[in-house]
Write an enzyme that holds these catalytic residues in place. Structure first.
Site, PDB file in Angstrom:
ATOM      1  N   TRP A 127       0.861  -1.188   0.000  1.00  0.00           N
ATOM      2  CA  TRP A 127       0.000   0.000   0.000  1.00  0.00           C
ATOM      3  C   TRP A 127       0.900   1.241   0.000  1.00  0.00           C
ATOM      4  O   TRP A 127       1.824   1.334   0.829  1.00  0.00           O
ATOM      5  CB  TRP A 127      -0.877  -0.042   1.255  1.00  0.00           C
ATOM      6  CG  TRP A 127      -1.850   1.092   1.408  1.00  0.00           C
ATOM      7  CD1 TRP A 127      -2.715   1.566   0.469  1.00  0.00           C
ATOM      8  CD2 TRP A 127      -2.066   1.872   2.595  1.00  0.00           C
ATOM      9  NE1 TRP A 127      -3.462   2.586   0.996  1.00  0.00           N
ATOM     10  CE2 TRP A 127      -3.074   2.802   2.299  1.00  0.00           C
ATOM     11  CE3 TRP A 127      -1.499   1.877   3.867  1.00  0.00           C
ATOM     12  CZ2 TRP A 127      -3.548   3.713   3.234  1.00  0.00           C
ATOM     13  CZ3 TRP A 127      -1.965   2.782   4.807  1.00  0.00           C
ATOM     14  CH2 TRP A 127      -2.981   3.699   4.483  1.00  0.00           C
ATOM     15  N   ASP A 208      -0.902  -5.716   9.260  1.00  0.00           N
ATOM     16  CA  ASP A 208      -1.882  -4.698   8.895  1.00  0.00           C
ATOM     17  C   ASP A 208      -3.081  -5.491   8.364  1.00  0.00           C
ATOM     18  O   ASP A 208      -2.954  -6.219   7.375  1.00  0.00           O
ATOM     19  CB  ASP A 208      -1.298  -3.793   7.799  1.00  0.00           C
ATOM     20  CG  ASP A 208      -2.278  -2.690   7.394  1.00  0.00           C
ATOM     21  OD1 ASP A 208      -3.375  -2.617   7.966  1.00  0.00           O
ATOM     22  OD2 ASP A 208      -1.921  -1.891   6.493  1.00  0.00           O
ATOM     23  N   ALA A 210      -6.809  -4.783   7.204  1.00  0.00           N
ATOM     24  CA  ALA A 210      -7.774  -3.716   6.928  1.00  0.00           C
ATOM     25  C   ALA A 210      -8.999  -4.225   6.166  1.00  0.00           C
ATOM     26  O   ALA A 210      -9.933  -3.452   5.925  1.00  0.00           O
ATOM     27  CB  ALA A 210      -7.096  -2.609   6.125  1.00  0.00           C
ATOM     28  N   LYS A 243     -13.608  -0.600   6.165  1.00  0.00           N
ATOM     29  CA  LYS A 243     -14.229  -1.355   5.069  1.00  0.00           C
ATOM     30  C   LYS A 243     -15.293  -2.315   5.584  1.00  0.00           C
ATOM     31  O   LYS A 243     -16.408  -2.342   5.087  1.00  0.00           O
ATOM     32  CB  LYS A 243     -13.181  -2.139   4.283  1.00  0.00           C
ATOM     33  CG  LYS A 243     -11.783  -1.569   4.311  1.00  0.00           C
ATOM     34  CD  LYS A 243     -11.543  -0.516   3.265  1.00  0.00           C
ATOM     35  CE  LYS A 243     -10.259   0.220   3.610  1.00  0.00           C
ATOM     36  NZ  LYS A 243      -9.763   1.105   2.605  1.00  0.00           N
TER      37      LYS A 243
HETATM   38  C1  LMR Z   1      -6.961   2.245  -0.577  1.00  0.00           C
HETATM   39  O1  LMR Z   1      -5.947   1.531  -0.587  1.00  0.00           O
HETATM   40  O2  LMR Z   1      -7.499   2.666  -1.610  1.00  0.00           O
HETATM   41  C2  LMR Z   1      -7.627   2.571   0.737  1.00  0.00           C
HETATM   42  O3  LMR Z   1      -6.948   1.949   1.785  1.00  0.00           O
HETATM   43  C3  LMR Z   1      -7.843   4.013   0.941  1.00  0.00           C
HETATM   44  C4  LMR Z   1      -6.582   4.754   1.266  1.00  0.00           C
HETATM   45  O4  LMR Z   1      -6.570   5.468   2.269  1.00  0.00           O
HETATM   46  O5  LMR Z   1      -5.604   4.664   0.516  1.00  0.00           O
END
Ligand code: LMR
Length: 394
Positions: A127, A208, A210, A243
């Protein structure tokens, strides 16, 4: 003094929101930011959240401060949701945090206090906001091999080999389920192996998680964390409710520390609260109270689980339909991986130029690494999306 500032690079994910909104094309498609959308493209508030909010509104008597650790009943609920009965007695403490991002940030600072010379290892890719949230003090960031773009799956031998070279000053960030951005995940057997490697090398696992419940189910998606809880001595876990409860803007997360014994765990918990006090003081209450109301009422809990299953079943079914359509229209099985991946995301394997072109020519928005949010696809659009992807990548 401000003249010394330069403009930061736009956020890889959020920068898409405004151009998409401003795009006048009626058939535009939003496959960018990771929020769940229904088949009409709407991010609705789950019915169970609306019910719990009403109960909260009717029963709330004060807006006085709650405390550094936030809502304790929420923290207990999160422990049950994530760990079920795997949490070793007295060794796991959870602290409410402002979203999964807030939890990551507090735990990174805790790590810095514990191991000021640690090196944090992120999966390649990960991410895009991980590095910003986790780099603190002297802590260095490294990358471990994860995704193989040739097979569109996890390169587990390479990942395991890299982890075996690490030691007690290393911290490995692991996506508990539904890997963001690749959608490629470890099997339970592979998680077992990683847990053994962590135990042997003494490196610190930092999860993590999420997207619990967006993959194969609430319990199935927590296999990794629960396995580690019963195998290793210490770990950190950052959790988001954005989410799975659909409460993105309420910023609801939880930071967990598991210590080798009850004493070190409670000291870690005290440090987490002390760190929070130095950043945002206390977390916002609303969303955490909503989660706690839902989890502590059997009917609401059942309703939440069924609304969550509707979301994850829709994504799994869209994955199958997308893979089928790609097979049919391309005459190859190159895109079968979409049906195998789990969670919101998959990487389509387009170049940044092809991503620009699909936006310009077809009004289809995705992240520049070609990550798509499967939930942004509507059944009626599948063929158009597949044709556009094949056209720009031909
Ligand atoms: C994403 O990866 O799109 C989500 O987790 C939103 C974000 O804050 O990046």
């Amino acid at each position: 003094m401000f003249e010394s500032l330069s403009s930061p690079k736009p956020d890889a994910i959020l920068a898409q929101m405004a151009p998409f909104k401003d795009d006048p094309r009626a058939d535009k498609m939003n496959l960018g930011i990771g929020v769940y959308m229904d088949d009409k493209g709407k991010t609705i508030i789950p019915g169970v959240v609306k019910l719990a909010e009403q109960l909260l509104l009717d029963s709330e008597e004060s807006k006085t401060y709650v405390g550094l650790a936030g809502n304790l009943s929420y923290n207990e609920a999160m422990k049950e949701i994530v760990f079920a009965d795997s949490a070793p007695e007295g060794r796991v403490y959870g602290m409410q945090a402002p979203g999964g991002s807030g939890a990551l940030s507090v735990l990174a600072k805790l790590m810095e206090r514990m191991r000021p010379n640690a090196k944090i290892w992120l999966s390649t890719p990960t991410w895009p906001n991980h590095a910003a949230l986790l780099s603190t003090g002297n802590i260095e960031i490294g990358e471990y091999p994860y995704f193989d773009p040739e097979t569109c799956s996890v390169d587990f031998p390479a990942m395991a080999a890299k982890l075996r070279t690490m030691g007690p000053d290393d911290v490995v960030i692991l996506h508990g389920c539904c890997h963001n951005p690749t959608g490629a995940n470890l099997t339970n057997e592979q998680w077992d192996e990683v847990a053994e490697i962590v135990k042997e090398t003494g490196l610190l696992p930092f999860f993590d998680i999420a997207y619990q419940g967006f993959g194969d189910g609430l319990d199935e998606d927590a296999y990794s964390v629960r396995k580690f809880a019963s195998t290793v001595d210490e770990m950190l876990v950052a959790v988001s409710c954005s989410k799975n409860f659909g409460i993105y803007r309420d910023r609801v997360g939880c930071a967990f520390a598991m210590g080798a014994n009850a004493e070190t765990a409670s000291i870690a918990y005290a440090n987490m609260q002390n760190i929070a006090r130095g950043i945002y003081s206390m977390p916002p209450d609303h969303g955490a109270s909503v989660v706690s109301i839902i989890w502590n009422d059997d009917a609401l809990k059942a309703q939440w689980k069924s609304e969550l299953a509707v979301m994850s079943n829709r994504m799994t079914s869209l994955r199958t339909k997308l893979a089928d359509s790609f097979r049919e229209q391309s005459g190859t099985n190159k895109f079968d991986f979409i049906g195998v991946h789990r969670g919101m995301f998959s990487l389509l394997g387009l170049t940044p130029e092809q991503v620009d072109k699909i936006k310009k020519d077809h009004g289809i928005y995705m992240i520049s690494d070609s990550r798509i949010n499967v939930a942004g696809v509507q059944e009626a659009n599948i063929e158009r999306l597949v044709k556009a992807v094949l056209a720009v990548s031909a």
